[in-house]
Design a protein around this motif. Structure first.
Motif, PDB file in Angstrom:
ATOM      1  N   TYR A  77       0.853  -1.176   0.000  1.00  0.00           N
ATOM      2  CA  TYR A  77       0.000   0.000   0.000  1.00  0.00           C
ATOM      3  C   TYR A  77       0.893   1.232   0.000  1.00  0.00           C
ATOM      4  N   MET A  78       0.559   2.197  -0.850  1.00  0.00           N
ATOM      5  CA  MET A  78       1.391   3.394  -0.962  1.00  0.00           C
ATOM      6  C   MET A  78       0.557   4.663  -0.822  1.00  0.00           C
ATOM      7  N   LYS A  79       1.138   5.621  -0.145  1.00  0.00           N
ATOM      8  CA  LYS A  79       0.603   6.983  -0.075  1.00  0.00           C
ATOM      9  C   LYS A  79       1.809   7.886  -0.238  1.00  0.00           C
ATOM     10  N   GLY A  80       1.925   8.497  -1.405  1.00  0.00           N
ATOM     11  CA  GLY A  80       3.138   9.263  -1.709  1.00  0.00           C
ATOM     12  C   GLY A  80       4.325   8.312  -1.722  1.00  0.00           C
ATOM     13  N   ASP A  81       5.367   8.668  -0.991  1.00  0.00           N
ATOM     14  CA  ASP A  81       6.561   7.822  -0.902  1.00  0.00           C
ATOM     15  C   ASP A  81       6.495   6.835   0.257  1.00  0.00           C
ATOM     16  N   PHE A  82       5.432   6.877   1.038  1.00  0.00           N
ATOM     17  CA  PHE A  82       5.274   6.013   2.209  1.00  0.00           C
ATOM     18  C   PHE A  82       4.652   4.699   1.754  1.00  0.00           C
ATOM     19  N   SER A  83       5.308   3.589   2.084  1.00  0.00           N
ATOM     20  CA  SER A  83       4.850   2.283   1.610  1.00  0.00           C
ATOM     21  C   SER A  83       4.791   1.273   2.752  1.00  0.00           C
ATOM     22  N   LEU A  84       3.727   0.454   2.745  1.00  0.00           N
ATOM     23  CA  LEU A  84       3.567  -0.640   3.704  1.00  0.00           C
ATOM     24  C   LEU A  84       3.418  -1.941   2.937  1.00  0.00           C
ATOM     25  N   ASP A  85       4.075  -2.983   3.400  1.00  0.00           N
ATOM     26  CA  ASP A  85       3.914  -4.325   2.835  1.00  0.00           C
ATOM     27  C   ASP A  85       2.943  -5.116   3.693  1.00  0.00           C
ATOM     28  N   ILE A  93       3.855  -4.133   7.360  1.00  0.00           N
ATOM     29  CA  ILE A  93       5.277  -3.925   7.631  1.00  0.00           C
ATOM     30  C   ILE A  93       5.762  -2.667   6.924  1.00  0.00           C
ATOM     31  N   TYR A  94       6.436  -1.808   7.676  1.00  0.00           N
ATOM     32  CA  TYR A  94       7.156  -0.680   7.090  1.00  0.00           C
ATOM     33  C   TYR A  94       8.628  -1.052   7.140  1.00  0.00           C
ATOM     34  N   TRP A  95       9.311  -0.905   6.020  1.00  0.00           N
ATOM     35  CA  TRP A  95      10.727  -1.254   5.963  1.00  0.00           C
ATOM     36  C   TRP A  95      11.578   0.000   6.094  1.00  0.00           C
ATOM     37  N   ALA A  96      12.463   0.011   7.072  1.00  0.00           N
ATOM     38  CA  ALA A  96      13.435   1.085   7.266  1.00  0.00           C
ATOM     39  C   ALA A  96      14.804   0.470   7.017  1.00  0.00           C
ATOM     40  N   LEU A 112       3.750   6.718  13.211  1.00  0.00           N
ATOM     41  CA  LEU A 112       4.885   6.512  12.314  1.00  0.00           C
ATOM     42  C   LEU A 112       4.779   7.428  11.100  1.00  0.00           C
ATOM     43  N   PHE A 113       3.596   7.509  10.511  1.00  0.00           N
ATOM     44  CA  PHE A 113       3.394   8.354   9.339  1.00  0.00           C
ATOM     45  C   PHE A 113       3.723   9.807   9.671  1.00  0.00           C
TER      46      PHE A 113
END
Length: 140
Positions: A77-85, A93-96, A112-113
């Protein structure tokens, strides 16, 4: 139970007094006004985190994408450059870099957002299945 230190003003949580009065609410400054301590504390058992779901992500403006690899289907799922798997039904999951940040609850995603983008998540509450609703209107 939720620790008060996990919440920010604007976070969504669930209220259930076990007597049939249930709703989701947004944390406001008044929510913390009854705290008589500077120490961290747990909220009463009436307050619960809201599990993160696809409906909530869509209501927050995330776009769903699918990809396939040797292990099977992966939703992200994406919102702008922010992505969750979402490799499994949960968690998201957010990958850092190479580290996974597991996100089970809505208030964790909101925090987090905001920390990474400086923006609050807003929700289209008209979307069916979004999982957010306001408390019943007070009777006159």
């Amino acid at each position: 139970m939720i620790k008060a230190s996990e919440l920010r003003i604007g976070n969504w949580i669930h209220f259930d007094n076990m007597l049939g009065y249930k709703y989701n609410l947004q944390v406001t400054p008044r929510f913390f006004s009854s705290a008589q301590t500077d120490e961290d504390f747990f909220l009463t058992g009436y307050y619960h985190p809201i599990p993160l779901s696809e409906g909530l992500l869509v209501a927050a403006g995330f776009a769903k994408h699918e990809s396939r690899d040797q292990d099977g289907k992966l939703n992200f799922y994406m919102k702008g450059d922010f992505s969750l798997d979402q490799p499994n039904p949960d968690p998201f999951i957010y990958w850092a870099d190479d580290k996974a940040v597991y996100i089970w609850y809505l208030h964790h995603l909101q925090n987090l957002f905001f920390a990474l983008t400086g923006e609050e998540l807003s929700f289209d509450l008209s979307l069916v299945g979004a999982g957010l609703n306001q408390p019943p209107a007070a009777e006159a």
